[in-house]
Write an enzyme that holds these catalytic residues in place. Sequence first.
Site, PDB file in Angstrom:
ATOM      1  CB  ALA A 196      60.583 -31.170  43.582  1.00  0.00           C
ATOM      2  CG  ASN A 256      53.333 -28.759  37.870  1.00  0.00           C
ATOM      3  OD1 ASN A 256      54.450 -28.690  38.375  1.00  0.00           O
ATOM      4  ND2 ASN A 256      53.142 -28.766  36.569  1.00  0.00           N
ATOM      5  CG  ASP A 257      55.888 -31.253  43.102  1.00  0.00           C
ATOM      6  OD1 ASP A 257      54.927 -31.237  43.900  1.00  0.00           O
ATOM      7  OD2 ASP A 257      56.464 -32.300  42.757  1.00  0.00           O
ATOM      8  CG  ASN A 264      53.705 -30.056  26.449  1.00  0.00           C
ATOM      9  OD1 ASN A 264      52.966 -29.736  25.533  1.00  0.00           O
ATOM     10  ND2 ASN A 264      53.966 -29.256  27.474  1.00  0.00           N
ATOM     11  CG  HIS A 289      56.229 -42.009  34.223  1.00  0.00           C
ATOM     12  ND1 HIS A 289      56.681 -43.184  34.787  1.00  0.00           N
ATOM     13  CD2 HIS A 289      54.886 -42.011  34.398  1.00  0.00           C
ATOM     14  CE1 HIS A 289      55.669 -43.850  35.291  1.00  0.00           C
ATOM     15  NE2 HIS A 289      54.559 -43.162  35.060  1.00  0.00           N
ATOM     16  CG  HIS A 294      53.678 -36.722  32.383  1.00  0.00           C
ATOM     17  ND1 HIS A 294      54.841 -37.049  31.728  1.00  0.00           N
ATOM     18  CD2 HIS A 294      53.711 -35.373  32.544  1.00  0.00           C
ATOM     19  CE1 HIS A 294      55.555 -35.961  31.508  1.00  0.00           C
ATOM     20  NE2 HIS A 294      54.898 -34.923  31.980  1.00  0.00           N
ATOM     21  CG  HIS A 303      40.124 -26.828  22.627  1.00  0.00           C
ATOM     22  ND1 HIS A 303      40.504 -25.991  21.608  1.00  0.00           N
ATOM     23  CD2 HIS A 303      41.041 -26.668  23.606  1.00  0.00           C
ATOM     24  CE1 HIS A 303      41.617 -25.360  21.957  1.00  0.00           C
ATOM     25  NE2 HIS A 303      41.978 -25.753  23.156  1.00  0.00           N
ATOM     26  CD  GLU A 325      56.676 -20.408   9.036  1.00  0.00           C
ATOM     27  OE1 GLU A 325      57.559 -19.550   9.291  1.00  0.00           O
ATOM     28  OE2 GLU A 325      56.824 -21.293   8.187  1.00  0.00           O
TER      29      GLU A 325
HETATM   30  O1  LIG Z   1      63.214 -20.137   4.264  1.00  0.00           O
HETATM   31  P1  LIG Z   1      64.192 -20.933   5.074  1.00  0.00           P
HETATM   32  O2  LIG Z   1      65.143 -20.065   5.855  1.00  0.00           O
HETATM   33  O3  LIG Z   1      64.915 -21.949   4.269  1.00  0.00           O
HETATM   34  O4  LIG Z   1      63.283 -21.693   6.169  1.00  0.00           O
HETATM   35  C1  LIG Z   1      62.978 -21.186   7.431  1.00  0.00           C
HETATM   36  O5  LIG Z   1      62.117 -20.057   7.361  1.00  0.00           O
HETATM   37  C2  LIG Z   1      60.797 -20.297   6.845  1.00  0.00           C
HETATM   38  C3  LIG Z   1      59.993 -19.014   6.969  1.00  0.00           C
HETATM   39  O6  LIG Z   1      59.897 -18.563   8.289  1.00  0.00           O
HETATM   40  C4  LIG Z   1      60.108 -21.454   7.592  1.00  0.00           C
HETATM   41  O7  LIG Z   1      58.891 -21.766   6.951  1.00  0.00           O
HETATM   42  C5  LIG Z   1      61.005 -22.697   7.638  1.00  0.00           C
HETATM   43  O8  LIG Z   1      60.366 -23.683   8.445  1.00  0.00           O
HETATM   44  C6  LIG Z   1      62.367 -22.320   8.224  1.00  0.00           C
HETATM   45  O9  LIG Z   1      63.223 -23.441   8.271  1.00  0.00           O
HETATM   46  O1  LIG Z   2      54.931 -27.855  32.613  1.00  0.00           O
HETATM   47  P1  LIG Z   2      56.179 -28.478  32.072  1.00  0.00           P
HETATM   48  O2  LIG Z   2      55.954 -29.792  31.385  1.00  0.00           O
HETATM   49  O3  LIG Z   2      57.269 -28.571  33.092  1.00  0.00           O
HETATM   50  O4  LIG Z   2      56.683 -27.454  30.948  1.00  0.00           O
HETATM   51  C1  LIG Z   2      56.330 -27.544  29.601  1.00  0.00           C
HETATM   52  O5  LIG Z   2      54.948 -27.256  29.392  1.00  0.00           O
HETATM   53  C2  LIG Z   2      54.522 -25.927  29.696  1.00  0.00           C
HETATM   54  C3  LIG Z   2      53.069 -25.785  29.303  1.00  0.00           C
HETATM   55  O6  LIG Z   2      52.840 -26.044  27.933  1.00  0.00           O
HETATM   56  C4  LIG Z   2      55.400 -24.889  28.974  1.00  0.00           C
HETATM   57  O7  LIG Z   2      55.064 -23.585  29.435  1.00  0.00           O
HETATM   58  C5  LIG Z   2      56.895 -25.130  29.215  1.00  0.00           C
HETATM   59  O8  LIG Z   2      57.649 -24.226  28.420  1.00  0.00           O
HETATM   60  C6  LIG Z   2      57.220 -26.582  28.823  1.00  0.00           C
HETATM   61  O9  LIG Z   2      58.597 -26.853  29.052  1.00  0.00           O
END
Ligand SMILES: O=P(O)(O)O[C@H]1O[C@H](CO)[C@@H](O)[C@H](O)[C@H]1O
Ligand SMILES: O=P(O)(O)O[C@H]1O[C@H](CO)[C@@H](O)[C@H](O)[C@H]1O
Lengths: 323, 323
Positions: A33, A49-50, A125, A136, A138, A253, A292
């Site tokens: 880029a 990173n660009d 990621n 790719h 990485h 870590h 969660e």
């Molecule tokens: O309880 P639901 O709506 O079927 O399920 C959703 O909510 C839950 C509570 O946040 C999560 O654990 C599930 O992963 C999500 O799919």
């Molecule tokens: O840096 P990337 O690969 O472009 O971006 C990805 O990793 C980052 C670091 O975990 C996140 O903040 C971004 O949301 C994700 O899309």
Amino acid sequence: MKRPWAGQVEKPPEEHVPRFDPRNPLCPGNTRANGEVNPTYDSTFVFENDFPALQPDAPDPGSEQHPLFQSKAARGVCKVMCFHPWSDVTLPLMKKQEVVSVIDKWAELVEELGSTYPWVQIFENKGATMGCSNPHPHCQVWASNFLPNEPALSDRCQRAYHEKHGEPLLLQYARQEAEKQERVVVESSHWLAVVPYWATWPYQTLLLPRRHVLRINDLTTEEREDLAAIMKRLLTKYDNLFEVSFPYSMGWHGAPTGLHLKEDNSHWQLHAHYYPPLLRSATVKKFMVGYEMLAQEQRDLTPEQAAEKLRNLPEEHYRTREA
Amino acid sequence: MKRPWAGQVEKPPEEHVPRFDPRNPLCPGNTRANGEVNPTYDSTFVFENDFPALQPDAPDPGSEQHPLFQSKAARGVCKVMCFHPWSDVTLPLMKKQEVVSVIDKWAELVEELGSTYPWVQIFENKGATMGCSNPHPHCQVWASNFLPNEPALSDRCQRAYHEKHGEPLLLQYARQEAEKQERVVVESSHWLAVVPYWATWPYQTLLLPRRHVLRINDLTTEEREDLAAIMKRLLTKYDNLFEVSFPYSMGWHGAPTGLHLKEDNSHWQLHAHYYPPLLRSATVKKFMVGYEMLAQEQRDLTPEQAAEKLRNLPEEHYRTREA
Ligand SMILES: O=P(O)(O)O[C@H]1O[C@H](CO)[C@@H](O)[C@H](O)[C@H]1O
Ligand SMILES: O=P(O)(O)O[C@H]1O[C@H](CO)[C@@H](O)[C@H](O)[C@H]1O
């Protein structure tokens, strides 16, 4: 897990990535880029990173008196590291020596950036579901002038445990898991991979050495070779679980660096976390949402069930079996 | 935010949901998975989740001596609450009095379940991106025999601040934000909605009363009416941002209940968190992945930018304008 699923499904990962794509900014010889041209690299390749999230000269936010409105400049560097010149391989499909090169480069970057920065975060990621936008192979390496929240918490807990029990938490933990065997996925003479007792992502794993090791650059040549082999085994099992290139976020870590190099960090034990999002199939993930986010993580299967499932999978990759 | 996006895109939310679907287990008069028939309800409707994560009689995991392998039975109940008999409305499109009925029912459930359970978590997962698999407007209420991690942390921090500064943290915070105005999205005589100073999700908001209120069931009739109005305004702005039914997870946090009803909880202030996943458009979300999971959350836009954008959006819903 008995609940029928009528919710969102992910697109399965692209199985036919071209080895070389002239428009992919991570391929050898291509232009990125910012106009820079990649070398025609034939092993790993590291560049800045660009679109960096951390920059060495981030401005100071100024000072506020009120205790609830405190901020500080977050400074650092963001690097991208290609694992291999080819876009159509992943770590489990790479040769063992090629994975050793990746590990050596990780160690080199921690050594180099860690000479000044207190924290060097290596993370990968993998897969579109984990926000990765380039197939790719990485990872990224972000070094910061501060200890981020997660390692700060890890530091506190490991230190407290060490003080109280006289042994590093994760060293004692690894020994216990190796004895119990119920959560072990793969093991070798130097390494152990388990679905940790506290796992919340369905197929989460923890990979750690048996010996007391503070940082990735402290690993011996033999330990690095063995790490490459166990990573290939673990990641092959992951891919074999749903017969797709398994998405995850992973990262290392180890003991803090920079100023912390002079401190006693013997409470630390090097380890890698793997956080894969998939739950039911190649297309149905675990949603870490309402309960969660607001209350507490909730497990859809037990660590023992997950470990057993992974342990029983073949160590030959489904794509090499096909061929 | 300058980075081009070639990664995963979400399916935009379904805009044409039928008012009644004979196969939808949440609609009035339909039969659910367990064979029970829903009443032909005409306001809110609460029932026990057919696939509960928490159960009152969860077995005891037994006792282990080692400090690293400690677990306890998590017991409780999971309820589902429909907001309205129609599948094709959402809170911002409901009449104000219908939203008041939702708030009254929330208060009733906290009163009822909170008489014995220490924590009652009200939460709404809205949209497929947030793991919601049913378009019918609804939320969930999970009561547990323990204080989950997030509220436990919130309790600790609010208590410490109160002890040190002599005033509840969030009361002082709300007053400061009301004065500064730079992060305010909507406000009314009794309520304030801000993109909090610490926001990490791009359009995250915090909704809280101006008066010192411990729990949702402590709200007066006037405060409930005013809450219904401000919720409609906030959620209309959310929907107007990308002109889609805006996905989010939201939930209420108030002082603990059960055994804690007898304790001094004056450090607590009732509040709701909204965590929306979208970042760039109706289909491109923020990925909380590698660096965020392993190191620290990373902001893609500032809270002030997000607040300004939301503040400047019209308070008339794009769907009623279309009509
Ligand atoms: O309880 P639901 O709506 O079927 O399920 C959703 O909510 C839950 C509570 O946040 C999560 O654990 C599930 O992963 C999500 O799919
Ligand atoms: O840096 P990337 O690969 O472009 O971006 C990805 O990793 C980052 C670091 O975990 C996140 O903040 C971004 O949301 C994700 O899309």
